[in-house]
Write a protein that holds these residues in place. Structure first.
Motif, mmCIF file in Angstrom:
data_model
loop_
_atom_site.group_PDB
_atom_site.id
_atom_site.type_symbol
_atom_site.label_atom_id
_atom_site.label_comp_id
_atom_site.label_asym_id
_atom_site.label_seq_id
_atom_site.Cartn_x
_atom_site.Cartn_y
_atom_site.Cartn_z
ATOM 1 N N LYS A 187 4.822 -2.637 -1.138
ATOM 2 C CA LYS A 187 3.285 -1.951 -0.902
ATOM 3 C C LYS A 187 2.758 -2.609 -2.572
ATOM 4 C CE LYS A 187 5.411 1.590 -3.211
ATOM 5 N NZ LYS A 187 5.865 3.711 -2.895
ATOM 6 N N TRP A 200 -10.519 1.603 -2.091
ATOM 7 C CA TRP A 200 -9.865 1.257 -1.975
ATOM 8 C C TRP A 200 -9.762 1.750 -0.554
ATOM 9 C CZ3 TRP A 200 -8.297 -3.058 -3.755
ATOM 10 C CH2 TRP A 200 -8.475 -3.130 -5.636
ATOM 11 N N ARG A 201 -10.199 2.796 -0.075
ATOM 12 C CA ARG A 201 -9.981 3.463 1.585
ATOM 13 C C ARG A 201 -10.260 2.537 2.209
ATOM 14 N NH1 ARG A 201 -11.302 7.985 -1.220
ATOM 15 N NH2 ARG A 201 -9.386 9.837 -0.518
ATOM 16 N N ARG A 202 -11.405 2.265 1.894
ATOM 17 C CA ARG A 202 -11.854 0.477 3.104
ATOM 18 C C ARG A 202 -10.866 -0.621 3.181
ATOM 19 N NH1 ARG A 202 -16.903 1.813 0.308
ATOM 20 N NH2 ARG A 202 -16.928 0.082 -0.749
ATOM 21 N N GLN A 203 -10.073 -0.515 1.772
ATOM 22 C CA GLN A 203 -8.879 -1.836 2.541
ATOM 23 C C GLN A 203 -7.398 -1.198 2.548
ATOM 24 O OE1 GLN A 203 -11.145 -3.571 1.233
ATOM 25 N NE2 GLN A 203 -11.689 -2.461 0.121
ATOM 26 N N GLY A 204 -7.290 -0.440 2.751
ATOM 27 C CA GLY A 204 -6.151 0.392 3.193
ATOM 28 C C GLY A 204 -5.405 1.285 2.365
ATOM 29 N N ARG A 238 -0.689 1.020 -0.181
ATOM 30 C CA ARG A 238 -0.747 0.356 1.246
ATOM 31 C C ARG A 238 0.171 -0.238 1.288
ATOM 32 N NH1 ARG A 238 -4.309 -4.561 2.534
ATOM 33 N NH2 ARG A 238 -2.710 -4.499 3.935
#
Length: 165
Positions: A122, A135-139, A161
């Motif tokens: 991770k 960062w949410r858009r990157q998973g 992630r």
């Protein structure tokens, strides 16, 4: 624009980018940034313009545990983290004049490729200055159970992630 691993000649440009990028957290001393690279040099990159200027950088290093190091903390015991199964993305910064070029995503992709080749399970980070939406858009997913020290600021968000091989 090219992405390459950090070498000693890049540090002055990295320090300039750091100064430009952060308004809500105190920039870290050079010795702190260098120690992050010393843990896992293969996952630390810069973006260099066609004119040779450092426009952005990322420092990511192996880390054991879910509680990230404090900002401005020199990590003395590198060996205890050198085989950890987490890659801690300590810092990704883009110079204000280079924003909007997709450099953050390019640098993150370089880190992700490196993470896969290292076999880590991770990637973790602390998002500051509202970067959690990127960062949410990157998973990445927020983990409210991790402890974040005050040096990251009041809006800091710990995120993780998985690395899919």
């Amino acid at each position: 624009m090219s992405v390459s691993r950090i070498i000693d000649d890049h540090w002055s440009g990295i320090m300039s980018v750091q100064e430009s990028a952060y308004s809500e957290v105190t920039p870290e001393p050079l010795e702190v940034l260098r120690c992050k690279r010393s843990i896992t040099p293969q996952s630390c990159f810069v973006s260099v313009s066609e004119q040779g200027a450092i426009e952005a950088y990322v420092l990511a290093h192996r880390w054991a545990g879910r509680n990230p190091p404090s900002l401005s903390e020199v990590i003395d015991d590198v060996s205890s983290h050198s085989s950890a199964d987490t890659l801690y993305l300590h810092d990704l910064a883009v110079d204000q004049r280079a924003q909007g070029k997709g450099l953050g995503l390019k640098l993150f992709n370089a880190v992700l490729t490196s993470a896969k080749s290292m076999g880590v399970k991770k990637i973790s980070l602390v998002a500051v200055q509202g970067a959690d939406s990127f960062w949410r858009r990157q998973g990445f997913i927020e983990d409210e159970t991790a402890r974040i020290c005050d040096s990251y600021g009041t809006d800091a968000v710990y995120m993780e992630r998985p690395v899919v091989q």
